[in-house]
Scaffold this active site. Sequence first.
Site, PDB file in Angstrom:
ATOM      1  N   ASN A 104       0.759  -1.114  -0.064  1.00 12.95           N
ATOM      2  CA  ASN A 104       0.048  -0.021   0.060  1.00 12.95           C
ATOM      3  C   ASN A 104       0.782   1.398   0.120  1.00 12.95           C
ATOM      4  OD1 ASN A 104       0.932   0.454   2.605  1.00 12.95           O
ATOM      5  ND2 ASN A 104      -1.005  -0.624   3.399  1.00 12.95           N
ATOM      6  N   ARG A 105       0.223   2.297   0.030  1.00 10.40           N
ATOM      7  CA  ARG A 105       0.981   3.460  -0.099  1.00 10.40           C
ATOM      8  C   ARG A 105       2.025   3.830   0.978  1.00 10.40           C
ATOM      9  NH1 ARG A 105      -0.195   9.101  -1.896  1.00 10.40           N
ATOM     10  NH2 ARG A 105       1.129  10.489  -1.270  1.00 10.40           N
ATOM     11  N   GLU A 137       3.617   1.596   2.811  1.00 13.26           N
ATOM     12  CA  GLU A 137       4.347   0.421   2.747  1.00 13.26           C
ATOM     13  C   GLU A 137       5.511   0.623   1.705  1.00 13.26           C
ATOM     14  OE1 GLU A 137       1.718  -3.018   4.320  1.00 13.26           O
ATOM     15  OE2 GLU A 137       1.670  -2.790   2.275  1.00 13.26           O
ATOM     16  N   ASP A 157      -5.855  -8.014   1.354  1.00 16.93           N
ATOM     17  CA  ASP A 157      -5.787  -9.591   1.124  1.00 16.93           C
ATOM     18  C   ASP A 157      -6.958  -9.817  -0.142  1.00 16.93           C
ATOM     19  OD1 ASP A 157      -4.389  -9.782   3.472  1.00 16.93           O
ATOM     20  OD2 ASP A 157      -6.250 -10.055   4.778  1.00 16.93           O
TER      21      ASP A 157
END
Length: 337
Positions: free
Chosen positions: A209-210, A212, A286
Site C-alpha cells: 500500500n502507499r 508500505e 488481502d
Amino acid sequence: MTEQEKIAAIMRFDRGRVAVLGDLMLDVYLWGSVTRISPEAPVPVVNVGKRTFCLGGAANVMRNIATLGGQALAFGAIGDDVSGKEIIAGLQEFAIDSDGLVIAPQRRTTEKCRVVAGAQQLLRADFEDVGALDDELREIMVQKIEKLIRAREINAVIFDDYAKGVLDAWMLERIIAVAGECGVITLLDPKPKAGGVTPVKGLTLLKPNRSEAFALSGVHDDNFTGDPAENTALRMAAEKIFEIWEPEYLLISLASQGMAIFKGGELLKIIPTRAREVFDVSGAGDTVAASCTLAMATGCDAVSAAEIANFAAGVVVGKIGTAPILKAELLDAVRQK
C-alpha cells in the site's frame, strides 16, 4: 478491458489454483454490551454475549480466493492449540487445502481478539509469537510448493507477509526461481518492518500500500493529495523499489485515490477507486492480492488484473470487519460500474 472481458475473466477464476504461503491468523470477536464501569478501575465492564471467529492474515487471502471461485492451498505455521484447530476448521469450511500447514508445538497460533460493545470496538488483545520459524519447518513447506509448481498443479503463489516470523527471503528466492522456470505467477504483499522479508528479486508482482511503498523505498512521503499521476514522490518511490526488488510489476494501493501500477519504474496506469461507501478497510489488501493473482493466473494482463482487483476492493471496504468477497458480488460490481 471492456465490461464483458472483465466478466469473462472473472468467470475463469475457477481455473486458478493458488498456493498461499505466509502468516496465518485467527480473528476473534467477543460481542457484548456495557452497562457499568468496573469498581476495580475506570474501565467499562463488557457482558459478553457471544464469541465468533474468522480467518485472518494469510488465511483471509486464502478465504478470498475460495469465495472468488479459485482453489487455495494453505502453507503456514500454526501452534498445537485451540486457535490452530479453529484455523483448520475455518479452512475446511471454505474447502481450502490445508495439507501444507506445519505445526510448531512451542509456538502460539497468532490470534487477534477484539472486544466489541454495540458497534464500538473497545479493545484488541494479540496472542502471538513472532520469532523466526524453525528452518526445518520452512524447508518442508518450500519443498512442497516446489513440487506443486514442477508438477503444474498450481499456477500462482502468493507470499503474504505480516512480519510474524514465518517467511524468510531464502524461501521466496527458492520458490521464485522454480516458478520462473515454469511460468507460475508470484506475488508478495510485503510488510516493511522488523521481521518482514528482506528484498528478493524476480517477483511477478509486488503489492504494497502507499505507506508500505514509501517505507520500502526510503523515499519521504509528501502526502500529495492531487492527481497521483502527478505525484513526483510516488514515482521516485516506485523507481527506487524497482532498483531494489526488480519485480516485473509494482501495484501500489492508494486508498481513496485508487491504485497505481508500474512496470520497470514507469507508470502504466492510475486506476480510480471504485468504492462507493467505506465502512472498514480491514482485509482490503488481502482481497486485492487474491483477486489480482487469480486474474493474472487465468489469463489477464497485469493492468486488467489490477482493474478487476480495484472493483473487488471497492466491494469489501463497504463491509464491516474482515470479510471476503463473493464471486457474484464482484460480477455485480463490474456490471454496475
